[in-house]
Design a protein around this motif. Structure first.
Motif, mmCIF file in Angstrom:
data_model
loop_
_atom_site.group_PDB
_atom_site.id
_atom_site.type_symbol
_atom_site.label_atom_id
_atom_site.label_comp_id
_atom_site.label_asym_id
_atom_site.label_seq_id
_atom_site.Cartn_x
_atom_site.Cartn_y
_atom_site.Cartn_z
ATOM 1 N N LEU A 190 56.643 -50.075 36.090
ATOM 2 C CA LEU A 190 57.859 -50.191 36.897
ATOM 3 C C LEU A 190 58.887 -51.059 36.163
ATOM 4 N N TYR A 191 59.419 -50.513 35.066
ATOM 5 C CA TYR A 191 60.511 -51.178 34.368
ATOM 6 C C TYR A 191 61.800 -51.029 35.181
ATOM 7 N N SER A 192 62.778 -51.870 34.899
ATOM 8 C CA SER A 192 64.106 -51.713 35.494
ATOM 9 C C SER A 192 64.753 -50.435 34.979
ATOM 10 N N VAL A 193 65.593 -49.797 35.814
ATOM 11 C CA VAL A 193 66.339 -48.616 35.369
ATOM 12 C C VAL A 193 67.818 -48.957 35.145
ATOM 13 N N SER A 194 68.128 -50.235 35.055
ATOM 14 C CA SER A 194 69.494 -50.661 34.750
ATOM 15 C C SER A 194 69.865 -50.241 33.330
ATOM 16 N N PRO A 195 71.156 -49.966 33.058
ATOM 17 C CA PRO A 195 71.581 -49.678 31.687
ATOM 18 C C PRO A 195 71.210 -50.793 30.708
ATOM 19 N N ILE A 196 71.089 -52.026 31.212
ATOM 20 C CA ILE A 196 70.665 -53.133 30.352
ATOM 21 C C ILE A 196 69.280 -52.835 29.787
#
Length: 300
Positions: A190-196
């Protein structure tokens, strides 16, 4: 050197705007700072971390976060189906329902609508995309679907990637009429899906935990609908009835707390995306638009 801001085109205002990222400092540390790699892989990407955070958002004490959140991010309370003070926890507020008139559904039979509020990016021909967030990175459709044969079928299809931020309405809907299958789950981190995060690791979108539903439609063939989990998403909740006919705009389900992503995949030659989506996606810029608005038109 200051980090470059995240910008998007807002279809509502017709302007390029800067995103106010929820938890930006934490995201930049974990994905851009070498020291952030340790907590990222040891804790943050793991389901247990998101489940723990989700439980915190279900606790009665989390209710105190609602008013400051509304004040900070300017969420329109007039759209809510229920008053803000009726929510007993932050999660109840997070997956709130809206008044039907807050998200009108484009009525033309020829139109396909956005399945969710968010910032949207399109790939008109998935196989032709050779620079997915990072130069030389192709979108790995076979891994996303967990089926090489299915990936071959959609290789030259069209994809809509809808990224939901914590400030967005977090229920997702069907983009067109049809009959949905049972949702199939594929486990993952569950990684972040933010463009960062995606700018450092584009493979997040085809690695994260996800659920896949096939929507059998009268005009568009089989449309694939995928909910992609992300850091601090407590869970993906499906509210639809499998194998029962649905109408464009009907609710499919909702995400509990956290940013998240919804991916829609069409067979080759079935649709054409709206011009603003094609124009901005070509330069890697997302378009903010709301559920129910037009995302594409059926061909033929």
């Amino acid at each position: 050197m200051p980090a470059a801001p995240i910008t998007f085109f807002n279809r509502l205002t017709q302007r390029v705007e800067t995103e106010h990222v929820y938890g930006e400092g934490f995201l930049r540390f974990t994905y851009e700072n070498p020291l952030g790699a340790l907590p990222l892989h040891a804790l943050v990407k793991r389901a247990a971390f998101s489940a723990w955070y989700g439980r915190r958002m279900d606790a009665p004490a989390s209710r105190a976060k609602i008013a400051p959140f509304l004040a900070t991010y300017g969420v329109d309370e007039g759209e809510f189906a229920d008053a803000p003070d009726s929510f007993l926890t932050f999660n109840e507020f997070f997956y709130r329902k809206l008044k039907p008139q807050a998200r009108p559904i484009a009525a033309d039979d020829n139109t396909i609508v956005f399945p969710a509020d968010g910032r949207h990016l399109v790939l008109p021909d998935i196989a032709a995309c050779e620079d997915f967030f990072i130069k030389g990175v192709r979108f790995d459709l076979a891994t996303l679907l967990g089926d090489a044969n299915e990936a071959k079928r959609y290789e030259h299809g069209s994809m809509l990637i809808s990224r939901l931020c914590p400030v967005d309405y977090h229920r997702f809907h069907f983009p067109c009429d049809g009959v949905p299958s049972v949702a199939k789950q594929i486990n993952g981190p569950l990684y972040s899906v933010s463009p960062i995060a995606l700018s450092k690791r584009p493979s997040i979108l085809w690695e994260n935990k996800r659920e896949i539903t096939t929507l059998r439609t009268p005009r568009l063939g089989d449309v694939l609908l995928l909910e992609v989990g992300a850091t601090c998403v407590g869970s993906i909740v499906q509210t639809f009835t499998p194998d029962a006919a649905i109408t464009k705009g009907d609710e499919k389900g909702y995400f509990r707390f956290g940013g998240s992503c919804f991916i829609t995949i069409f067979e080759p030659g079935k649709i054409r995306f709206a011009d603003d989506l094609i124009e901005h996606s070509r330069i890697g810029r997302e378009v903010y638009a709301r559920m129910g608005d037009v995302t594409a038109h059926a061909l033929g």
